[in-house]
Structure formats: C-alpha cells, structure tokens
Motif scaffolding. Structure first.
Motif, PDB file in Angstrom:
ATOM      1  N   UNK A  11       0.803  -1.220   0.000  1.00  0.00           N
ATOM      2  CA  UNK A  11       0.000   0.000   0.000  1.00  0.00           C
ATOM      3  C   UNK A  11       0.833   1.265   0.000  1.00  0.00           C
ATOM      4  N   UNK A  12       2.048   1.191   0.573  1.00  0.00           N
ATOM      5  CA  UNK A  12       2.893   2.387   0.596  1.00  0.00           C
ATOM      6  C   UNK A  12       3.302   2.795  -0.823  1.00  0.00           C
ATOM      7  N   UNK A  13       3.411   1.837  -1.719  1.00  0.00           N
ATOM      8  CA  UNK A  13       3.721   2.184  -3.115  1.00  0.00           C
ATOM      9  C   UNK A  13       2.550   2.935  -3.741  1.00  0.00           C
ATOM     10  N   UNK A  14       1.340   2.530  -3.414  1.00  0.00           N
ATOM     11  CA  UNK A  14       0.162   3.231  -3.929  1.00  0.00           C
ATOM     12  C   UNK A  14       0.114   4.663  -3.418  1.00  0.00           C
ATOM     13  N   UNK A  15       0.522   4.867  -2.169  1.00  0.00           N
ATOM     14  CA  UNK A  15       0.569   6.219  -1.621  1.00  0.00           C
ATOM     15  C   UNK A  15       1.614   7.041  -2.373  1.00  0.00           C
ATOM     16  N   UNK A  16       2.779   6.467  -2.611  1.00  0.00           N
ATOM     17  CA  UNK A  16       3.823   7.178  -3.370  1.00  0.00           C
ATOM     18  C   UNK A  16       3.342   7.476  -4.780  1.00  0.00           C
ATOM     19  N   UNK A  17       2.667   6.524  -5.395  1.00  0.00           N
ATOM     20  CA  UNK A  17       2.112   6.758  -6.733  1.00  0.00           C
ATOM     21  C   UNK A  17       1.148   7.938  -6.721  1.00  0.00           C
ATOM     22  N   UNK A  18       0.315   8.025  -5.691  1.00  0.00           N
ATOM     23  CA  UNK A  18      -0.666   9.112  -5.593  1.00  0.00           C
ATOM     24  C   UNK A  18       0.030  10.450  -5.414  1.00  0.00           C
ATOM     25  N   UNK A  37     -12.793  26.201  -5.910  1.00  0.00           N
ATOM     26  CA  UNK A  37     -13.842  25.534  -6.679  1.00  0.00           C
ATOM     27  C   UNK A  37     -13.195  24.739  -7.803  1.00  0.00           C
ATOM     28  N   UNK A  38     -13.957  23.778  -8.304  1.00  0.00           N
ATOM     29  CA  UNK A  38     -13.469  22.918  -9.387  1.00  0.00           C
ATOM     30  C   UNK A  38     -12.968  23.762 -10.559  1.00  0.00           C
ATOM     31  N   UNK A  39     -13.781  24.727 -10.996  1.00  0.00           N
ATOM     32  CA  UNK A  39     -13.413  25.560 -12.133  1.00  0.00           C
ATOM     33  C   UNK A  39     -12.140  26.355 -11.895  1.00  0.00           C
ATOM     34  N   UNK A  40     -11.933  26.792 -10.662  1.00  0.00           N
ATOM     35  CA  UNK A  40     -10.703  27.522 -10.332  1.00  0.00           C
ATOM     36  C   UNK A  40      -9.483  26.609 -10.434  1.00  0.00           C
ATOM     37  N   UNK A  56      -8.063  12.836 -10.390  1.00  0.00           N
ATOM     38  CA  UNK A  56      -7.074  13.224  -9.384  1.00  0.00           C
ATOM     39  C   UNK A  56      -7.758  13.645  -8.091  1.00  0.00           C
ATOM     40  N   UNK A  57      -8.783  14.479  -8.198  1.00  0.00           N
ATOM     41  CA  UNK A  57      -9.505  14.920  -7.001  1.00  0.00           C
ATOM     42  C   UNK A  57     -10.156  13.748  -6.284  1.00  0.00           C
ATOM     43  N   UNK A  58     -10.736  12.816  -7.026  1.00  0.00           N
ATOM     44  CA  UNK A  58     -11.358  11.636  -6.401  1.00  0.00           C
ATOM     45  C   UNK A  58     -10.322  10.796  -5.670  1.00  0.00           C
ATOM     46  N   UNK A  59      -9.166  10.606  -6.302  1.00  0.00           N
ATOM     47  CA  UNK A  59      -8.104   9.829  -5.665  1.00  0.00           C
ATOM     48  C   UNK A  59      -7.577  10.503  -4.409  1.00  0.00           C
ATOM     49  N   UNK A  60      -7.382  11.815  -4.477  1.00  0.00           N
ATOM     50  CA  UNK A  60      -6.902  12.556  -3.310  1.00  0.00           C
ATOM     51  C   UNK A  60      -7.944  12.540  -2.188  1.00  0.00           C
ATOM     52  N   UNK A  61      -9.219  12.614  -2.568  1.00  0.00           N
ATOM     53  CA  UNK A  61     -10.293  12.542  -1.577  1.00  0.00           C
ATOM     54  C   UNK A  61     -10.341  11.149  -0.952  1.00  0.00           C
ATOM     55  N   UNK A  62     -10.228  10.124  -1.776  1.00  0.00           N
ATOM     56  CA  UNK A  62     -10.260   8.742  -1.278  1.00  0.00           C
ATOM     57  C   UNK A  62      -9.129   8.489  -0.294  1.00  0.00           C
ATOM     58  N   UNK A  63      -7.970   9.071  -0.564  1.00  0.00           N
ATOM     59  CA  UNK A  63      -6.807   8.874   0.303  1.00  0.00           C
ATOM     60  C   UNK A  63      -6.799   9.815   1.503  1.00  0.00           C
TER      61      UNK A  63
END
Length: 135
Positions: A11-18, A37-40, A56-63
């Motif tokens: 899992x640490x590799x997935x964090x580094x990938x993110x 905001x998203x548009x900004x 990218x935002x979904x991945x950052x939110x998930x993590x």
C-alpha cells in the motif's frame, strides 16, 4: 509486515504513486492557500483535462488528502480543500516545486547535451564503463 514501497503490492507504493503523480502535486500546491472551486482548479492548472482533474480529485479525496464540499445552490457549487493530512504534504511538494524551478536551467542544459549525443548512443556500442548500473 513493515511497509515496503519497493514491493509492487504494498500500500505504501500506492501512496507514493498518488502523491508522486504530477497532477496530484499540482492540485496540492494549488490548494495550499485554501479551498478552491473545481473551475478555479481547472483554470489554474494549465493542461489538465476535465477527466484527469476529476480522477485526481477523487483519488486525493479517497486517500484522505482533500475534502469535497457540495453547497446547495443553483448551479451546485463544489469546493475542494486540503485536509490536515493533505497539508502535511505541503513541505514535501513545495520542496519539489522549489527544486524544479531552482534547477530548471541545469536540467534543460543537460537535456540539450544528452539530445546532441543521442545519435552517437547505441545499445550495441555501450561498454561496461558506460552502461548504467542495475542495483
């Protein structure tokens, strides 16, 4: 088992990938001064597609690095901000940004030298002293 980012299933590799992804770095840097905001975000990060920004935002939110807040308005307004965990990345990604901007001319000069030498490079002409080591 101790985390090992060199193991493909860790899992640490997935964090580094993110956090090592160019879009993630740019989103985190963009959110450093507060929510947007998203548009900004899309406007500020030149070259990012709508699909990549959303992913990218979904991945950052998930993590747990970014929060997404939907405001009940017409049209709906969505804000993104760094969490405390996301803010803990700021020194790291700001350092990366600083290094890249500080050393840009050196990197560009190295690319010019390398590209000028490419026609002379050939896998069959490499000697043991010129081959990169594989550690």
């Amino acid at each position: 088992m101790k985390p090992n980012p060199f193991h493909r299933n860790c899992g640490s590799r997935q964090v580094i990938d993110r956090i090592g992804d160019r879009w993630s770095v740019l989103v985190v840097l963009t959110l450093a001064d507060g929510g947007r905001r998203y548009g900004e975000l899309a406007e500020h990060i030149d070259g990012i597609s709508q699909k990549m920004l959303t992913q990218t935002l979904r991945g950052l939110e998930r993590d747990g690095l970014v929060t997404r807040t939907v405001h009940a308005s017409v049209p709906p307004r969505v804000d993104y901000a760094l969490t405390d965990l996301g803010r803990s990345l700021l020194d790291l990604v700001s350092g990366l940004e600083s290094w890249a901007t500080t050393h840009l001319t050196e990197v560009e000069a190295a690319r010019v030298r390398y590209d000028a030498d490419v026609p002379r490079r050939s896998p069959t002409t490499a000697t043991p002293s010129t081959r990169p080591s594989r550690r």
